[in-house]
Structure formats: structure tokens, C-alpha cells
Design a protein around this motif. Structure first.
Motif, PDB file in Angstrom:
ATOM      1  N   ALA A 105      52.604  46.716  55.213  1.00  0.00           N
ATOM      2  CA  ALA A 105      51.400  47.611  55.157  1.00  0.00           C
ATOM      3  C   ALA A 105      51.918  48.987  55.699  1.00  0.00           C
ATOM      4  O   ALA A 105      52.674  48.925  56.585  1.00  0.00           O
ATOM      5  CB  ALA A 105      50.327  47.272  55.839  1.00  0.00           C
ATOM      6  N   LEU A 106      51.800  50.076  54.925  1.00  0.00           N
ATOM      7  CA  LEU A 106      52.098  51.392  55.433  1.00  0.00           C
ATOM      8  C   LEU A 106      51.157  51.808  56.506  1.00  0.00           C
ATOM      9  O   LEU A 106      50.292  52.396  56.214  1.00  0.00           O
ATOM     10  CB  LEU A 106      52.077  52.298  54.343  1.00  0.00           C
ATOM     11  CG  LEU A 106      53.203  51.907  53.065  1.00  0.00           C
ATOM     12  CD1 LEU A 106      52.890  52.897  51.697  1.00  0.00           C
ATOM     13  CD2 LEU A 106      54.583  52.132  53.415  1.00  0.00           C
ATOM     14  N   ILE A 116      47.869  58.308  51.184  1.00  0.00           N
ATOM     15  CA  ILE A 116      48.390  56.857  50.890  1.00  0.00           C
ATOM     16  C   ILE A 116      47.033  56.261  50.766  1.00  0.00           C
ATOM     17  O   ILE A 116      46.152  56.285  51.651  1.00  0.00           O
ATOM     18  CB  ILE A 116      49.148  56.467  52.206  1.00  0.00           C
ATOM     19  CG1 ILE A 116      50.451  56.943  52.558  1.00  0.00           C
ATOM     20  CG2 ILE A 116      49.294  54.778  52.232  1.00  0.00           C
ATOM     21  CD1 ILE A 116      50.999  56.538  53.750  1.00  0.00           C
ATOM     22  N   PRO A 117      46.735  55.350  49.782  1.00  0.00           N
ATOM     23  CA  PRO A 117      45.641  54.837  49.500  1.00  0.00           C
ATOM     24  C   PRO A 117      45.192  53.613  50.461  1.00  0.00           C
ATOM     25  O   PRO A 117      46.157  53.240  51.193  1.00  0.00           O
ATOM     26  CB  PRO A 117      45.787  54.153  48.313  1.00  0.00           C
ATOM     27  CG  PRO A 117      46.668  54.851  47.520  1.00  0.00           C
ATOM     28  CD  PRO A 117      47.665  55.317  48.521  1.00  0.00           C
ATOM     29  N   GLU A 118      43.967  53.131  50.525  1.00  0.00           N
ATOM     30  CA  GLU A 118      43.719  52.330  51.528  1.00  0.00           C
ATOM     31  C   GLU A 118      44.181  50.954  51.180  1.00  0.00           C
ATOM     32  O   GLU A 118      44.076  50.630  50.064  1.00  0.00           O
ATOM     33  CB  GLU A 118      42.171  52.206  51.653  1.00  0.00           C
ATOM     34  CG  GLU A 118      41.623  51.018  52.625  1.00  0.00           C
ATOM     35  CD  GLU A 118      40.181  51.160  52.633  1.00  0.00           C
ATOM     36  OE1 GLU A 118      39.612  50.137  53.275  1.00  0.00           O
ATOM     37  OE2 GLU A 118      39.521  51.891  51.958  1.00  0.00           O
ATOM     38  N   GLY A 119      44.547  50.169  52.032  1.00  0.00           N
ATOM     39  CA  GLY A 119      45.448  49.081  51.837  1.00  0.00           C
ATOM     40  C   GLY A 119      46.696  48.778  51.025  1.00  0.00           C
ATOM     41  O   GLY A 119      47.265  47.932  50.598  1.00  0.00           O
ATOM     42  N   ALA A 120      47.422  50.167  51.120  1.00  0.00           N
ATOM     43  CA  ALA A 120      48.691  50.300  50.368  1.00  0.00           C
ATOM     44  C   ALA A 120      49.836  49.596  51.145  1.00  0.00           C
ATOM     45  O   ALA A 120      49.847  49.374  52.599  1.00  0.00           O
ATOM     46  CB  ALA A 120      48.929  51.787  50.147  1.00  0.00           C
ATOM     47  N   VAL A 121      50.888  49.146  50.460  1.00  0.00           N
ATOM     48  CA  VAL A 121      51.975  48.246  50.973  1.00  0.00           C
ATOM     49  C   VAL A 121      53.229  48.993  50.362  1.00  0.00           C
ATOM     50  O   VAL A 121      52.859  49.806  49.265  1.00  0.00           O
ATOM     51  CB  VAL A 121      52.101  46.902  50.942  1.00  0.00           C
ATOM     52  CG1 VAL A 121      50.620  46.449  51.467  1.00  0.00           C
ATOM     53  CG2 VAL A 121      51.896  46.573  49.240  1.00  0.00           C
ATOM     54  N   ALA A 122      54.390  48.642  50.851  1.00  0.00           N
ATOM     55  CA  ALA A 122      55.463  49.176  50.228  1.00  0.00           C
ATOM     56  C   ALA A 122      56.023  48.383  49.369  1.00  0.00           C
ATOM     57  O   ALA A 122      55.840  47.177  49.358  1.00  0.00           O
ATOM     58  CB  ALA A 122      56.650  49.465  51.329  1.00  0.00           C
TER      59      ALA A 122
END
Length: 204
Positions: A52-53, A79-85
Motif C-alpha cells: 500500500a502506498l 494517489i487513488p484510495e486503496g492504491a498499491v505499488a
């Protein structure tokens, strides 16, 4: 012939003045654009795919990116909600816009691999590694085969200081290769974690 003093209404003088002023304005504009900075996010520590970012893992710096400013994320709000790398990002590296996605975009699965001896120094969190399987062919001999060529190291457990627990490396394995890795681990056969020279996070 006597030279006449140029007059302000002389077209050649007007054109010359316009050209000089235009050059000065263009030069000032170019210098201003070169000095212009853009906010961009930088990783404080290694970020691996699927992570998670979080704000604590990122910081904002001002850089001159020029035409590349659209390639990187400029703020936490972007960064969108719930975004990950979706790809590894090293500590101190700019956060690429292409590295931001959702968990469904990450086709990797974590697997913990026990290691009898220490791994190479190049095998670090975020580095790309190969997984080699050595199976026994005859008594006392074995044959090695490349099982996974693009795994990513997630964490490294150095083991107990008293030697009661061996080292373990948690790697992210492409889902298509997961069955083969789990089969080898179920048979307790040798599986080596090998750094890839020239790949992300690995020196040549």
C-alpha cells in the motif's frame, strides 16, 4: 556622401529594436522555464509490488523535471484510495505514475523460501531474483533448473542469532509459477535465491 543620422521612423531601426526585444524576452522565458520546479513524490524506503502506498513511505521534493513531469506522481492527493505499488520503487527514487495501481493489477503472490546458507549481498528487498531448483538425479548428485526468472524480494529474515532458526527469504512470485514453487517446497528440495545482475536493485 554624408551619412545621415538615423531617425526613429526608419523601418530598419524599428525592425532591429523589435528583434533585440524579442531575443531578450525569449531568453528570459527560457531561463524562467529551466528554473521552474515541480513537486514530486519520492520513496523514503523500498516499496515492493502489492504494498500500500502510505504517506509515511513517501515525501515531497521540488525538482526540475521539464517535459517529464507527467511521468511521476506529484502529490499524495493524486494517489487513488486503496492504491498499491505495481512495481518496485527504491529508496530515494521518484514514484512513477506507472507504478500506481490497485491490488488486482499485481499478478504476484508471496512465498517464504527457507535458505540454509546466507544469500548474496545483492539479494535485498525490492531486488529482482531468480529461483533455481536443484533436484536429485543420482545418489549424491543433482541437476539445477531455472524455476522462476523474475521473482521480487519482499523481505529477508536473517534467522535466530543463536543459530536455532535458518534464514528465510520472502519473495513475490508470478502466479503462473506459483504451483511449481509450492511443489518443490512441499518436497523439501533445494531452492536457491539468485540475484540477477543488471536487474532492479542488483549491482553488476
Amino acid at each position: 556622401m554624408r551619412l545621415r543620422r538615423p531617425r526613429w521612423k526608419d523601418p530598419r531601426l524599428i525592425v532591429g529594436v523589435v528583434l533585440v526585444l524579442g531575443s531578450v524576452l525569449m531568453g528570459a522565458l527560457l531561463v524562467s522555464r529551466l528554473a521552474e520546479t515541480t513537486p514530486v513524490l519520492v520513496a523514503r524506503s523500498v516499496i515492493v509490488p502489492g504494498q500500500a502506498l502510505a504517506p509515511e513511505d513517501l515525501t515531497v521534493v521540488e525538482l526540475r523535471l521539464g517535459e517529464q513531469d507527467g511521468m511521476y506522481v506529484g502529490s499524495l492527493e493524486a494517489i487513488p484510495e486503496g492504491a498499491v505499488a505495481t512495481q518496485p520503487v527504491r529508496a530515494g527514487e521518484l514514484l512513477p505514475a506507472a507504478a500506481v495501481g490497485q491490488s488486482a493489477d499485481v499478478d504476484l503472490r508471496p512465498v517464504v523460501i527457507p535458505v540454509d546458507s546466507s544469500v548474496a549481498q545483492s539479494v535485498q528487498a525490492g531486488s529482482t531474483v531468480e529461483l533455481w531448483h536443484t533436484g536429485e538425479v543420482d545418489e549424491g548428485t543433482g541437476q539445477a533448473e531455472l524455476l522462476v526468472e523474475d521473482a521480487v524480494v519482499r523481505t529477508i529474515d536473517e534467522g535466530s542469532t543463536l543459530g536455532m532458526r535458518s534464514m528465510a527469504v520472502e519473495v513475490l512470485v508470478p502466479r503462473d509459477d506459483l504451483a511449481g514453487v509450492l511443489e518443490v517446497l512441499s518436497r523439501a528440495e533445494r531452492l536457491d535465491v539468485i540475484g540477477v545482475p543488471g536487474a532492479y536493485g542488483v549491482g553488476t
